[in-house]
Design a protein around this motif. Structure first.
Motif, PDB file in Angstrom:
ATOM      1  N   SER A 175       0.841  -1.191   0.000  1.00 57.60           N
ATOM      2  CA  SER A 175       0.000   0.000   0.000  1.00 57.60           C
ATOM      3  C   SER A 175       0.872   1.235   0.000  1.00 57.60           C
ATOM      4  CB  SER A 175      -0.918  -0.005   1.221  1.00 57.60           C
ATOM      5  OG  SER A 175      -0.164   0.220   2.396  1.00 57.60           O
ATOM      6  N   GLU A 176       0.213   2.362  -0.107  1.00 57.98           N
ATOM      7  CA  GLU A 176       0.951   3.615  -0.119  1.00 57.98           C
ATOM      8  C   GLU A 176       1.688   3.834   1.190  1.00 57.98           C
ATOM      9  OE1 GLU A 176      -1.570   7.077  -0.213  1.00 57.98           O
ATOM     10  OE2 GLU A 176      -3.076   6.058   0.956  1.00 57.98           O
ATOM     11  N   HIS A 177       1.204   3.220   2.274  1.00 58.64           N
ATOM     12  CA  HIS A 177       1.836   3.430   3.573  1.00 58.64           C
ATOM     13  C   HIS A 177       2.722   2.263   4.000  1.00 58.64           C
ATOM     14  CE1 HIS A 177      -2.416   2.275   3.903  1.00 58.64           C
ATOM     15  NE2 HIS A 177      -2.015   1.429   4.800  1.00 58.64           N
ATOM     16  N   SER A 178       2.748   1.173   3.229  1.00 60.32           N
ATOM     17  CA  SER A 178       3.618   0.062   3.612  1.00 60.32           C
ATOM     18  C   SER A 178       4.735  -0.166   2.608  1.00 60.32           C
ATOM     19  CB  SER A 178       2.806  -1.226   3.771  1.00 60.32           C
ATOM     20  OG  SER A 178       2.348  -1.673   2.513  1.00 60.32           O
ATOM     21  N   GLY A 179       4.639   0.457   1.458  1.00 63.17           N
ATOM     22  CA  GLY A 179       5.672   0.277   0.443  1.00 63.17           C
ATOM     23  C   GLY A 179       5.469  -1.003  -0.336  1.00 63.17           C
ATOM     24  N   PRO A 180       6.359  -1.283  -1.277  1.00 62.25           N
ATOM     25  CA  PRO A 180       6.177  -2.435  -2.156  1.00 62.25           C
ATOM     26  C   PRO A 180       6.616  -3.752  -1.527  1.00 62.25           C
ATOM     27  CG  PRO A 180       8.112  -1.210  -2.813  1.00 62.25           C
ATOM     28  CD  PRO A 180       7.483  -0.459  -1.656  1.00 62.25           C
ATOM     29  N   GLN A 215      -5.429   2.362   0.218  1.00 63.82           N
ATOM     30  CA  GLN A 215      -5.040   3.747  -0.068  1.00 63.82           C
ATOM     31  C   GLN A 215      -5.703   4.694   0.921  1.00 63.82           C
ATOM     32  OE1 GLN A 215      -6.148   5.084  -3.966  1.00 63.82           O
ATOM     33  NE2 GLN A 215      -4.667   6.744  -3.957  1.00 63.82           N
ATOM     34  N   LEU A 216      -4.899   5.353   1.709  1.00 67.83           N
ATOM     35  CA  LEU A 216      -5.441   6.267   2.716  1.00 67.83           C
ATOM     36  C   LEU A 216      -6.056   7.514   2.108  1.00 67.83           C
ATOM     37  CD1 LEU A 216      -2.613   6.104   5.406  1.00 67.83           C
ATOM     38  CD2 LEU A 216      -4.878   5.053   5.502  1.00 67.83           C
ATOM     39  N   ASN A 217      -5.385   8.095   1.126  1.00 69.64           N
ATOM     40  CA  ASN A 217      -5.843   9.361   0.558  1.00 69.64           C
ATOM     41  C   ASN A 217      -5.980   9.222  -0.958  1.00 69.64           C
ATOM     42  OD1 ASN A 217      -6.270  11.961  -0.339  1.00 69.64           O
ATOM     43  ND2 ASN A 217      -4.684  12.870   0.950  1.00 69.64           N
ATOM     44  N   PRO A 218      -7.207   9.112  -1.466  1.00 70.42           N
ATOM     45  CA  PRO A 218      -7.395   8.907  -2.908  1.00 70.42           C
ATOM     46  C   PRO A 218      -7.115  10.144  -3.753  1.00 70.42           C
ATOM     47  CG  PRO A 218      -9.493   9.220  -1.860  1.00 70.42           C
ATOM     48  CD  PRO A 218      -8.469   9.193  -0.757  1.00 70.42           C
ATOM     49  N   TYR A 219      -6.841  11.268  -3.113  1.00 66.01           N
ATOM     50  CA  TYR A 219      -6.539  12.495  -3.838  1.00 66.01           C
ATOM     51  C   TYR A 219      -5.043  12.647  -4.085  1.00 66.01           C
ATOM     52  CZ  TYR A 219     -11.301  13.441  -2.368  1.00 66.01           C
ATOM     53  OH  TYR A 219     -12.645  13.343  -2.139  1.00 66.01           O
ATOM     54  N   VAL A 220      -4.260  11.709  -3.567  1.00 70.58           N
ATOM     55  CA  VAL A 220      -2.808  11.709  -3.751  1.00 70.58           C
ATOM     56  C   VAL A 220      -2.439  10.417  -4.486  1.00 70.58           C
ATOM     57  CG1 VAL A 220      -0.584  11.661  -2.559  1.00 70.58           C
ATOM     58  CG2 VAL A 220      -2.457  13.037  -1.632  1.00 70.58           C
ATOM     59  N   PRO A 221      -1.687  10.519  -5.590  1.00 73.34           N
ATOM     60  CA  PRO A 221      -1.366   9.306  -6.340  1.00 73.34           C
ATOM     61  C   PRO A 221      -0.412   8.385  -5.573  1.00 73.34           C
ATOM     62  CG  PRO A 221      -0.200  11.181  -7.270  1.00 73.34           C
ATOM     63  CD  PRO A 221      -1.114  11.719  -6.194  1.00 73.34           C
ATOM     64  N   VAL A 222      -0.567   7.089  -5.810  1.00 75.78           N
ATOM     65  CA  VAL A 222       0.378   6.115  -5.273  1.00 75.78           C
ATOM     66  C   VAL A 222       1.507   5.963  -6.292  1.00 75.78           C
ATOM     67  CG1 VAL A 222      -1.348   4.886  -3.919  1.00 75.78           C
ATOM     68  CG2 VAL A 222      -0.868   4.142  -6.255  1.00 75.78           C
ATOM     69  N   THR A 223       2.572   5.293  -5.906  1.00 73.24           N
ATOM     70  CA  THR A 223       3.678   5.094  -6.836  1.00 73.24           C
ATOM     71  C   THR A 223       3.208   4.253  -8.020  1.00 73.24           C
ATOM     72  OG1 THR A 223       4.461   3.056  -5.830  1.00 73.24           O
ATOM     73  CG2 THR A 223       5.321   5.128  -4.910  1.00 73.24           C
ATOM     74  N   PRO A 224       3.810   4.437  -9.192  1.00 73.51           N
ATOM     75  CA  PRO A 224       3.418   3.619 -10.350  1.00 73.51           C
ATOM     76  C   PRO A 224       3.561   2.116 -10.074  1.00 73.51           C
ATOM     77  CG  PRO A 224       4.690   5.494 -11.094  1.00 73.51           C
ATOM     78  CD  PRO A 224       4.753   5.495  -9.577  1.00 73.51           C
TER      79      PRO A 224
END
Length: 172
Positions: free
Chosen positions: A11-16, A119-128
């Motif tokens: 996830s965006e907060h746990s990394g790949p 995804q915590l914040n859908p207004y901020v993109p996650v990494t590709p």
């Protein structure tokens, strides 16, 4: 009971980090570690539908009583839990396209974002990389659920009721 077991997704907060969403199982959903890994909810649902359809078809054969049956598959909703071999049916992660618009439009109210996981914040993109992995898992989960629907439809045909049955598909 067909529980919707979760899985650990990057996830965006746990990394790949490696994910446990692709489960060690055969393409038909036979678990490599039964008793440790829980059964797939849509396989449980398909098995139940097939068993009930056989009973209903037998009753129809004896009594002529028509039947109605509703089957509700749960995927491809989160969590994207599926047998790992389904990943082999799709391109490598690098070939998966990312969305042209990677965020939720600012005009959409926050309540429209159903779940903060992953995804915590859908207004901020996650990494590709994360976006590609989510999309790949979504495609594999759809294919897995579709295979379970196929099993139910194959049974309908085996019972020779495909010509006198209306099949309606509905998705949310």
């Amino acid at each position: 009971v067909a529980n919707m077991w979760g899985c650990t997704m990057p996830s965006e907060h746990s990394g790949p980090a490696p994910s446990t969403c692709p489960v060690n199982a055969s393409v038909d959903g036979t678990l490599a570690n039964p008793g440790i890994d829980p059964e797939f909810c849509d396989k449980v649902i398909a098995n139940d539908a097939i068993a009930k359809m056989r009973l209903l078809a037998a009753n129809y054969g004896r009594t002529g009583q028509p039947f109605f049956m509703a089957v509700g598959f749960r995927k491809p909703h989160l969590a994207f839990r599926f047998p790992a071999p389904w990943l082999d049916k799709f391109p490598d992660l690098e070939a998966i396209p990312v969305a042209k618009h990677p965020t939720m439009d600012p005009s959409v109210p926050p309540i429209a974002h159903h779940d903060a996981t992953p995804q915590l914040n859908p207004y901020v993109p996650v990494t590709p990389h994360i976006a590609k992995q989510w999309r790949l898992y979504y495609m594999a989960t759809i294919a897995w659920m579709d295979s379970q629907l196929g099993r139910v439809l194959d049974e309908l045909e085996a019972l020779q009721h495909q010509k006198d049955t209306l099949v309606v598909l509905h998705a949310e």
